[in-house]
Design a protein around this motif. Structure first.
Motif, PDB file in Angstrom:
ATOM      1  N   UNK A  40       0.827  -1.218   0.000  1.00  0.00           N
ATOM      2  CA  UNK A  40       0.000   0.000   0.000  1.00  0.00           C
ATOM      3  C   UNK A  40       0.858   1.264   0.000  1.00  0.00           C
ATOM      4  N   UNK A  41       1.894   1.304   0.827  1.00  0.00           N
ATOM      5  CA  UNK A  41       2.738   2.498   0.912  1.00  0.00           C
ATOM      6  C   UNK A  41       3.465   2.774  -0.399  1.00  0.00           C
ATOM      7  N   UNK A  42       3.951   1.726  -1.049  1.00  0.00           N
ATOM      8  CA  UNK A  42       4.644   1.902  -2.318  1.00  0.00           C
ATOM      9  C   UNK A  42       3.667   2.318  -3.415  1.00  0.00           C
ATOM     10  N   UNK A  43       2.447   1.824  -3.357  1.00  0.00           N
ATOM     11  CA  UNK A  43       1.419   2.249  -4.316  1.00  0.00           C
ATOM     12  C   UNK A  43       1.124   3.740  -4.142  1.00  0.00           C
ATOM     13  N   UNK A  44       1.095   4.199  -2.920  1.00  0.00           N
ATOM     14  CA  UNK A  44       0.883   5.634  -2.676  1.00  0.00           C
ATOM     15  C   UNK A  44       2.048   6.427  -3.261  1.00  0.00           C
ATOM     16  N   UNK A  45       3.271   5.951  -3.046  1.00  0.00           N
ATOM     17  CA  UNK A  45       4.446   6.613  -3.623  1.00  0.00           C
ATOM     18  C   UNK A  45       4.338   6.666  -5.146  1.00  0.00           C
ATOM     19  N   UNK A  46       3.925   5.570  -5.767  1.00  0.00           N
ATOM     20  CA  UNK A  46       3.780   5.527  -7.227  1.00  0.00           C
ATOM     21  C   UNK A  46       2.730   6.526  -7.696  1.00  0.00           C
ATOM     22  N   UNK A  47       1.667   6.668  -6.943  1.00  0.00           N
ATOM     23  CA  UNK A  47       0.625   7.625  -7.320  1.00  0.00           C
ATOM     24  C   UNK A  47       1.088   9.072  -7.108  1.00  0.00           C
ATOM     25  N   UNK A  48       1.898   9.318  -6.088  1.00  0.00           N
ATOM     26  CA  UNK A  48       2.477  10.655  -5.909  1.00  0.00           C
ATOM     27  C   UNK A  48       3.352  10.987  -7.113  1.00  0.00           C
ATOM     28  N   UNK A  49       4.125  10.007  -7.578  1.00  0.00           N
ATOM     29  CA  UNK A  49       4.955  10.227  -8.770  1.00  0.00           C
ATOM     30  C   UNK A  49       4.100  10.501 -10.004  1.00  0.00           C
ATOM     31  N   UNK A  50       3.040   9.735 -10.190  1.00  0.00           N
ATOM     32  CA  UNK A  50       2.157   9.955 -11.343  1.00  0.00           C
ATOM     33  C   UNK A  50       1.537  11.344 -11.288  1.00  0.00           C
ATOM     34  N   UNK A  51       1.121  11.745 -10.118  1.00  0.00           N
ATOM     35  CA  UNK A  51       0.533  13.064  -9.934  1.00  0.00           C
ATOM     36  C   UNK A  51       1.575  14.157 -10.226  1.00  0.00           C
ATOM     37  N   UNK A  77      13.406   2.505  -9.726  1.00  0.00           N
ATOM     38  CA  UNK A  77      13.549   3.218 -10.996  1.00  0.00           C
ATOM     39  C   UNK A  77      14.435   4.432 -10.813  1.00  0.00           C
ATOM     40  N   UNK A  78      14.937   4.963 -11.921  1.00  0.00           N
ATOM     41  CA  UNK A  78      15.589   6.266 -11.867  1.00  0.00           C
ATOM     42  C   UNK A  78      14.499   7.323 -11.988  1.00  0.00           C
ATOM     43  N   UNK A  79      14.805   8.525 -11.583  1.00  0.00           N
ATOM     44  CA  UNK A  79      13.823   9.609 -11.673  1.00  0.00           C
ATOM     45  C   UNK A  79      13.378   9.848 -13.122  1.00  0.00           C
ATOM     46  N   UNK A  80      14.304   9.942 -14.093  1.00  0.00           N
ATOM     47  CA  UNK A  80      13.852  10.162 -15.477  1.00  0.00           C
ATOM     48  C   UNK A  80      12.968   9.022 -15.993  1.00  0.00           C
ATOM     49  N   UNK A  81      13.312   7.774 -15.656  1.00  0.00           N
ATOM     50  CA  UNK A  81      12.488   6.640 -16.096  1.00  0.00           C
ATOM     51  C   UNK A  81      11.100   6.683 -15.460  1.00  0.00           C
ATOM     52  N   UNK A  82      11.043   6.972 -14.172  1.00  0.00           N
ATOM     53  CA  UNK A  82       9.757   7.023 -13.478  1.00  0.00           C
ATOM     54  C   UNK A  82       8.863   8.113 -14.059  1.00  0.00           C
ATOM     55  N   UNK A  83       9.438   9.284 -14.293  1.00  0.00           N
ATOM     56  CA  UNK A  83       8.647  10.391 -14.839  1.00  0.00           C
ATOM     57  C   UNK A  83       8.183  10.058 -16.255  1.00  0.00           C
TER      58      UNK A  83
END
Length: 110
Positions: A40-51, A77-83
């Motif tokens: 759950x916590x990592x999913x929240x992090x992933x959604x913060x990144x998507x946002x 992931x790296x920041x550029x890959x995640x974005x």
């Protein structure tokens, strides 16, 4: 930026990406990370990144970049890959491979 976090889903007011609880996989799936099961916590992090990826002019000198790097690292992931991944539009289609349901044509094999 507003994330709405419920027992079974996480949504954002700035992106169409979502996270959903998948009890059969004992975790969470995020639309921009298909096939991965997160806690759950990592999913929240992933959604913060998507946002955050929805923000215009996002680059390495952006004030949030150190945070983006940390969030991306949490996802492996790296920041550029995640974005780049999170910035892709969500089409609502599950692109995972479906198992074949049709039997092979015996005549075609001869």
């Amino acid at each position: 930026m507003t994330l709405t976090i419920n027992d079974s889903s996480i949504t954002s007011d700035r992106t169409a990406h979502t996270a959903r609880h998948t009890p059969d996989r004992n975790g969470w799936e995020v639309s921009w990370l298909p096939g991965q099961t997160l806690d759950r916590n990592t999913a929240i992090t992933a959604m913060v990144l998507a946002d955050t990826a929805a923000e215009p002019d996002l680059h390495e000198s952006h004030r949030l970049w150190p945070h983006i790097q940390s969030w991306a690292q949490e996802l492996g992931l790296t920041a550029p890959d995640a974005i780049a991944q999170a910035a892709k539009p969500h089409d609502g289609i599950d692109h995972r491979q479906e198992p074949a349901t049709r039997q092979p044509d015996r005549e075609a094999a001869d």
